[in-house]
Design an enzyme around this catalytic site. Structure first.
Site, short mmCIF file in Angstrom:
data_model
loop_
_atom_site.label_atom_id
_atom_site.label_comp_id
_atom_site.label_asym_id
_atom_site.label_seq_id
_atom_site.Cartn_x
_atom_site.Cartn_y
_atom_site.Cartn_z
N SER A 109 -1.46 52.51 29.86
CA SER A 109 -1.43 51.56 30.97
C SER A 109 -0.03 51.38 31.55
O SER A 109 0.15 51.34 32.77
CB SER A 109 -2.00 50.22 30.52
OG SER A 109 -1.26 49.70 29.42
N CYS B 179 4.82 45.34 23.69
CA CYS B 179 6.09 46.02 23.40
C CYS B 179 7.18 45.05 22.97
O CYS B 179 8.18 45.47 22.40
CB CYS B 179 6.56 46.82 24.62
SG CYS B 179 6.86 45.81 26.09
N ASN B 180 7.00 43.76 23.23
CA ASN B 180 8.05 42.82 22.82
C ASN B 180 7.53 41.58 22.10
O ASN B 180 8.22 40.57 22.04
CB ASN B 180 8.90 42.39 24.04
CG ASN B 180 8.05 41.87 25.17
OD1 ASN B 180 6.98 41.31 24.96
ND2 ASN B 180 8.53 42.07 26.39
N SER C 284 2.59 53.49 31.34
CA SER C 284 3.02 54.72 31.99
C SER C 284 2.31 54.91 33.32
O SER C 284 2.91 55.36 34.30
CB SER C 284 2.74 55.92 31.07
OG SER C 284 3.47 55.82 29.87
N GLY D 286 3.78 59.90 28.66
CA GLY D 286 2.75 58.96 28.24
C GLY D 286 1.76 58.76 29.38
O GLY D 286 2.11 58.90 30.56
#
Length: 451
Positions: free
Chosen positions: A195, A50-51, A197, A192
């Site tokens: 993993s 995500c980053n 979530s 969601g």
């Protein structure tokens, strides 16, 4: 070894760029296939979280590799190369190894010490193996990164330096209140079923929420997660599944919302959140862990709603205190990088040494056959003794130089010893290459079963 990594992360790029540059699973696969089709890359795999988005490759030309990988990242991310380039970083050879090992230990994470990145590194390796784009170098590198990350977490207190992104996000929502106190009795909506979530749902359940509703595009996955949460052997929380079309209704009933989906557009609009937040005695708490974002950034300005998203997490984590254990982890990383480099350099000369010993064995066999032709009266015992004597002589002559050349090759700048050995003994390049291919195939078979 000519390892190259080109990438961008929360440290180099603003969230707005990271959002636009996110890579869905099918795009990652196409990126890897195109990377191998490009001339400079012999191996490739991608680490996408995500980053961060990082493309790792074994290249034969540095400048051409940087240019090609940067272009491919731009093409597949949908962000123009001119716009993307200022935010890209490049690491080469030992610096690239150091970077991945640091990532694996949580030193480069938004929240220092978080351990979820180990699962993401494992997934990156599995994808490269599945697509056959990860060869011996990347298999060795990523397997070792996983071991280094586990070592850092088991031998140091790096976990105390920070928390997982989920825990850190919930702490930001709770502000000065303990998460367990803040969450107790609340109704949670988790959007969601991946993993992140699942981790958020389990964390909320352990913190004491009264109910969890799991909404997901695929209802069966939401139902499965809800079942796991409600199992007596699990968290035991009251949990149920909901379809995505019901998210609006569930939002109005929820006290806290965690969203982390792979959607390319907004899952919760500002208007939807504003309607759900209206008239509440306590704020509607929302945690957005998705990249690109699931929840409209306009929610930050809505009265009665409190939103924590990737961008606000980045701002908060920049001020988080660093634990003393970080220095110990950095020392571990440095030691492991040196050991990995030495092992790779030593492995580079192994095919040449094997080819040399093969050539020596062929010379022994040829000379013994010639001797038998000149002395046909030798019995089996005499022939065996002569053969063994010649072999011992050759082994003793080769032992010291081959051991020493392996030691020298493992040191920085030792790559040239393999070339020198091939030149001195006039070794057939194809023989050396065939040994390398055999080693690569063996390593591929072994490593595919280790992830």
């Amino acid at each position: 070894m000519s390892l190259l990594v080109v990438g961008l992360s929360h440290r180099s790029a603003p969230v707005s760029i990271l959002e636009r540059a996110s890579l869905p699973a099918d795009t990652q696969a196409k990126l890897l296939q195109d990377s191998l089709a490009a001339e400079p890359a012999a191996e490739a795999t991608v680490l996408a979280t995500c980053n961060r988005i990082e493309l790792y490759a074994d290249v034969d030309k540095f400048h051409a590799g940087v240019a090609e990988l940067s272009t491919l990242l731009a093409q597949h991310s949908g962000v123009g190369l001119d716009e993307l380039t200022p935010y890209l970083y490049v690491h080469y050879e030992d610096r690239a190894v150091h970077h991945l090992f640091s990532v694996a230990c949580g030193l480069d994470s938004m929240v220092v010490g978080e351990g979820q990145v180990l699962g993401q590194i494992k997934d990156a390796l599995a994808l490269g193996q599945e697509l056959h784009t990860a060869g011996r170098l990347l298999n060795d590198l990523f397997q070792q990164a996983l071991r280094v990350g586990k070592r850092a977490h088991s031998e140091t207190g790096i976990d105390r330096a920070g928390q997982s992104l989920v825990t850190f996000g919930l702490e930001q929502l709770a502000q000065d209140t303990a998460v367990e106190t803040w969450a107790r009795g609340k109704r949670a909506l988790v959007i969601g079923a991946g993993s992140m979530s699942s981790l958020a749902a389990a964390t909320l359940a352990r913190a004491g929420v009264a109910e969890i509703v799991v909404a997901n595009r695929t209802l069966a996955r939401a139902e499965r997660l809800a079942e796991i949460l409600a199992e007596p052997g699990g968290t035991g929380v009251t949990a149920r599944a909901a379809e995505m079309v019901a998210v609006g209704d569930e939002l109005r009933r929820a006290d806290v919302v965690v969203s982390c989906t792979g959607a390319t557009g907004l899952v919760l609009t500002g208007d939807a959140v504003a309607a759900a937040a209206e008239g509440r005695d306590e704020p509607l708490y929302l945690l957005d862990l998705a990249m690109p974002r699931d929840i409209d950034a306009a929610v930050h300005r809505i009265p009665g709603a409190r939103l924590v998203d990737i961008e606000s997490l980045a701002d908060a984590s920049a001020d988080a205190p660093m634990a003393a254990d970080v220095d110990q982890v950095r020392s571990i990383v440095s030691d492991e990088v040196a050991a990995f480099g030495a092992a790779q350099r030593a492995a580079h000369i192994t095919p040449t040494v094997v080819a040399l010993r093969t050539m020596a064995a062929d010379v022994v066999a040829s000379e013994v056959a010639r001797l038998e032709g000149r002395l046909p009266g030798l019995d089996d015992k005499q022939r065996a003794e002569i053969t063994q004597t010649v072999r011992r002589v050759v082994d003793k002559l080769l032992h010291a130089p081959t051991v020493r050349v392996k030691q020298l090759a493992s040191e920085p700048g030792g790559a040239g010893y393999a070339d020198a050995l091939r030149t001195l003994f006039d070794l057939d390049p194809e023989t050396v290459a065939s040994v390398s291919r055999a080693d690569l195939n063996d390593a591929d078979v072994k490593n595919r079963g280790r992830v």
